[in-house]
Design a protein around this motif. Structure first.
Motif, PDB file in Angstrom:
ATOM      1  N   SER A   4       0.788  -1.093  -0.025  1.00  0.00           N
ATOM      2  CA  SER A   4       0.111  -0.081  -0.149  1.00  0.00           C
ATOM      3  C   SER A   4       0.722   1.229  -0.033  1.00  0.00           C
ATOM      4  O   SER A   4       2.154   1.128   0.316  1.00  0.00           O
ATOM      5  N   ARG A   5       0.250   2.346  -0.389  1.00  0.00           N
ATOM      6  CA  ARG A   5       0.863   3.608  -0.365  1.00  0.00           C
ATOM      7  C   ARG A   5       1.367   4.250   1.054  1.00  0.00           C
ATOM      8  O   ARG A   5       2.493   4.491   1.204  1.00  0.00           O
ATOM      9  N   LEU A   6       0.346   3.833   1.923  1.00  0.00           N
ATOM     10  CA  LEU A   6       0.849   4.280   3.265  1.00  0.00           C
ATOM     11  C   LEU A   6       2.195   3.407   3.997  1.00  0.00           C
ATOM     12  O   LEU A   6       3.052   3.776   4.564  1.00  0.00           O
ATOM     13  N   ARG A  50       4.200   2.033   2.210  1.00  0.00           N
ATOM     14  CA  ARG A  50       5.578   2.566   1.397  1.00  0.00           C
ATOM     15  C   ARG A  50       5.988   3.646   2.011  1.00  0.00           C
ATOM     16  O   ARG A  50       7.454   3.800   2.374  1.00  0.00           O
ATOM     17  N   ALA A  51       5.173   4.821   2.693  1.00  0.00           N
ATOM     18  CA  ALA A  51       5.588   5.673   3.193  1.00  0.00           C
ATOM     19  C   ALA A  51       6.370   5.389   4.695  1.00  0.00           C
ATOM     20  O   ALA A  51       7.451   5.942   4.885  1.00  0.00           O
ATOM     21  N   ARG A  61       7.782   2.552   5.177  1.00  0.00           N
ATOM     22  CA  ARG A  61       9.260   1.953   5.071  1.00  0.00           C
ATOM     23  C   ARG A  61      10.320   3.309   4.734  1.00  0.00           C
ATOM     24  O   ARG A  61      11.485   3.094   5.125  1.00  0.00           O
ATOM     25  N   ALA A  62       9.824   4.077   3.992  1.00  0.00           N
ATOM     26  CA  ALA A  62      10.614   5.366   3.537  1.00  0.00           C
ATOM     27  C   ALA A  62      11.001   6.059   4.821  1.00  0.00           C
ATOM     28  O   ALA A  62      11.982   6.210   5.049  1.00  0.00           O
ATOM     29  N   GLU A  95      13.681   4.156   6.920  1.00  0.00           N
ATOM     30  CA  GLU A  95      15.005   4.447   6.384  1.00  0.00           C
ATOM     31  C   GLU A  95      15.576   5.648   6.657  1.00  0.00           C
ATOM     32  O   GLU A  95      16.643   5.754   6.878  1.00  0.00           O
ATOM     33  N   ALA A 100      12.496  11.633   3.890  1.00  0.00           N
ATOM     34  CA  ALA A 100      11.006  11.367   3.843  1.00  0.00           C
ATOM     35  C   ALA A 100      10.222  12.691   3.914  1.00  0.00           C
ATOM     36  O   ALA A 100       9.290  13.055   2.987  1.00  0.00           O
ATOM     37  N   GLY A 112       7.861  15.532   1.139  1.00  0.00           N
ATOM     38  CA  GLY A 112       6.477  15.828   1.261  1.00  0.00           C
ATOM     39  C   GLY A 112       5.595  14.916   2.136  1.00  0.00           C
ATOM     40  O   GLY A 112       4.343  15.030   2.068  1.00  0.00           O
ATOM     41  N   ILE A 113       6.299  13.930   2.790  1.00  0.00           N
ATOM     42  CA  ILE A 113       5.473  13.102   3.623  1.00  0.00           C
ATOM     43  C   ILE A 113       5.508  13.717   5.014  1.00  0.00           C
ATOM     44  O   ILE A 113       6.554  13.845   5.681  1.00  0.00           O
ATOM     45  N   ASP A 114       4.210  13.603   5.432  1.00  0.00           N
ATOM     46  CA  ASP A 114       3.986  14.148   6.778  1.00  0.00           C
ATOM     47  C   ASP A 114       4.540  13.049   7.809  1.00  0.00           C
ATOM     48  O   ASP A 114       3.719  12.199   8.237  1.00  0.00           O
ATOM     49  N   LEU A 148       0.731   6.622  13.010  1.00  0.00           N
ATOM     50  CA  LEU A 148      -0.079   5.452  12.211  1.00  0.00           C
ATOM     51  C   LEU A 148       0.598   4.043  12.919  1.00  0.00           C
ATOM     52  O   LEU A 148      -0.042   3.425  12.986  1.00  0.00           O
ATOM     53  N   HIS A 178       7.833  18.962   5.260  1.00  0.00           N
ATOM     54  CA  HIS A 178       6.718  18.121   4.169  1.00  0.00           C
ATOM     55  C   HIS A 178       5.841  19.287   3.605  1.00  0.00           C
ATOM     56  O   HIS A 178       5.424  19.209   2.624  1.00  0.00           O
ATOM     57  N   ALA A 202       7.915  21.312   0.789  1.00  0.00           N
ATOM     58  CA  ALA A 202       7.989  20.148  -0.159  1.00  0.00           C
ATOM     59  C   ALA A 202       6.582  20.280  -1.090  1.00  0.00           C
ATOM     60  O   ALA A 202       6.664  20.650  -2.359  1.00  0.00           O
TER      61      ALA A 202
END
Lengths: 308, 254
Positions: A178-180, A182-183, A185-186, A189, A194, A198-200, A207, B74, B77
């Protein structure tokens, strides 16, 4: 099969049951550690609270006259996951987010404070003594010679195995596809990078607490039903064991937490059967020491590669 | 027309150390602007303040007229400003294409529920994200390695993937911190072409920190020189090359 063989099978069944529970709780530790590099010491309490939520929902449903087992089980699990997730989210909000960027020891202490607070709050609200749960799923299958040793596989154990497998498969798909996920995992790392893409990251951290709490809720409800009793102190030792499982499997790794839980559960059940029940904690924590001596990153953990 | 990025009197203090003091410059739409200066001059600190990695202690940064200084990374961005770091910071255990998809996280406006239900809107947006990722893989020549783990790529490929990852976010301004560091002359020339392509075809401005003076002089429209945290000079490549203060800062007192 010989009596010894049957005894062995029985211990595998018991070990897997216990191990599934540890694994479910351990995932909460490992995910939070994977993302913010800190141990959520209030996680055991979250698990304890879910058992109480389960107790309250089951009692409430039976007062309303709903006693059909599958319906009760589904409603109880759903409610416990929802309410416990809210607790998980609050723990992050109160004990972690305001302290973001402070030295690591500070949120550690605030999490321990949160744990003490939750334990005492449940003691005050629900009383400090054991409370019994009505058995929701009883009965099971017996295998083997009716006169000699029989292997007993209860429906409840099957239920635990099924629920754990479903939760693990769901989680693996979520993280992998899923997209979330993926976020997540990012963030685990490189949280700073991240964020700059643009990832909050605060939402992703929240989450992970929520997912950890939801899985602990499954464990809490199932344990409550399996042992038929809950108390405000059950979170402490279960939390410690699950934390051990997470470290054993390699903290930060989700498959590691699953494996660590199963290994720990099997170790405990075999020690209880073949050595002595009193020695089960000695052996499991001894195993932890041994694994950390020879493989400091745990079974599936990856060593931190020094970046150049 | 007002500037795309405007930095006014930027200051960053770490305890008693004033790392950046009174830095001001503009980046106009379609420009390549370079920041140069001796080691330790505060170039990266300026980058960190602009991109929201640090919160500047004084001054103002605005993008398209909106103040972005002090916003979390973010949000910056999402206003259309992304950056790279001196060292490669890819998500190493994720595949190349996943690196490009995750960077579009905030563009693909969906939530957990639509994700679980796999609604039509969700699938359409995921498909669009995938298409954009594919486009940029072609642009930087990485389509053949799309499903490899990013950490296993050659160094030059990793550098290009970082730029592609910036581009899929749909930025107005890309900030590159020493993109040519560690590249061989061939790869540096490819990078040069890539940066010019971004500007020419994708309406993106570039703010660059670079030590490779040949690269800087060739592609910059405007150069800002910083020394010991303070602005030293500003101008075109020719002006900077002949500025006595700049020569002194780089070569020492003569």
């Amino acid at each position: 099969m010989s009596e010894n063989g049957l005894q062995f099978v029985q211990q595998i069944i018991n070990g897997l049951t216990l191990g599934s529970i540890y694994a479910l709780i351990a995932i909460g530790y490992t995910m939070v550690y994977g993302i913010i590099g800190m141990i959520n010491f209030a996680h055991g309490e979250i698990y304890m609270i879910s058992a109480y939520v389960g107790l309250i929902v089951i009692t409430g449903l039976s007062m309303m006259g709903i006693e059909y087992m599958p319906v009760v089980l589904i409603i109880t699990l759903t409610m416990a996951m929802l309410i416990t997730s809210a607790y998980g989210w609050s723990v992050e909000r109160v004990a972690y987010r305001p302290l973001r960027g402070s030295p690591r020891l500070v949120p550690l202490i605030s999490a321990i404070g949160m744990s003490i607070f939750l334990q005492n709050y449940v003691q005050l609200a629900q009383g400090a003594r054991n409370i019994a749960l009505p058995p929701l799923i009883s009965g099971g299958w017996r295998f083997g010679d009716a006169a000699g040793f029989q292997v007993y596989l209860s429906y409840m154990q099957v239920m635990i195995a099924l629920a754990t497998t479903a939760a693990m498969v769901g989680l693996t798909l979520f993280i992998g596809r899923s997209r979330l996920g993926r976020a997540c995992r990012a963030c685990s790392e490189d949280r700073g990078m991240a964020n700059l893409l643009g990832i909050d990251t605060d939402r992703v951290i929240a989450l992970t607490f929520v997912i950890g709490a939801a899985l602990a809720a499954v464990a809490g409800v199932l344990v409550g039903l399996y042992y038929g009793v809950v108390n405000p102190f059950m979170g402490f030792i279960a939390g410690l064991k699950a934390f051990t499982a997470a470290v054993l499997g390699g903290i930060g790794s989700v498959p590691g937490a699953m494996l660590g839980g199963i290994v720990l559960g099997l170790t405990e059940s075999f020690t209880s059967a073949y050595l002595s029940t009193e020695y089960k904690d000695v052996v499991s924590f001894g195993l932890l020491v041994l694994i950390l001596l020879f493989r400091p990153t745990g079974l599936l953990g990856k060593p931190d590669v020094e970046k150049v | 027309m007002s500037a795309l990025l405007s930095v006014r009197d930027l200051g960053m203090r770490f305890g008693g150390l004033l790392a950046v003091d009174g830095v001001s410059f503009d980046v106009n739409s379609g420009q390549v602007v370079s920041i140069i200066g001796p080691n330790g001059a505060g170039k990266t600190t300026v980058f960190n303040c602009i991109s929201g990695f640090y919160r500047p202690t004084s001054g103002q940064v605005s993008l398209l007229g909106k103040t972005i200084s002090g916003l979390p990374g973010h949000k910056v961005a999402r206003h259309g400003l992304v950056r790279t770091f001196q060292n490669v910071r890819l998500f190493r255990t994720m595949t190349v294409v996943e690196n490009l998809l995750v960077a579009q996280h905030s563009r693909v406006d969906t939530n957990l529920l639509t994700g679980m239900l796999k609604t039509r809107a969700y699938r359409a947006k995921e498909a669009a994200a995938m298409e954009r990722a594919g486009f940029w893989l072609d642009q930087v020549g990485l389509r053949e390695v799309a499903n490899r783990e990013a950490g296993n790529l050659a160094y030059g490929q990793q550098r290009r993937l970082e730029i592609a990852r910036c581009m899929v976010t749909g930025p107005r301004l890309v900030m590159l911190d020493e993109p040519a560091a560690g590249l061989n002359p061939n790869e540096t020339r490819e990078l040069d072409e890539l940066i010019l392509l971004l500007r020419a075809e994708h309406d993106v401005s570039v703010l660059l920190i670079e030590h490779d003076m040949k690269l800087v002089m060739e592609i910059s429209d405007h150069i800002v020189v910083i020394d010991q945290g303070r602005p030293l000079a500003e101008g075109t490549a020719a002006e900077i090359r002949n500025n006595p203060d700049v020569i002194k800062a780089y070569l020492g007192e003569s």
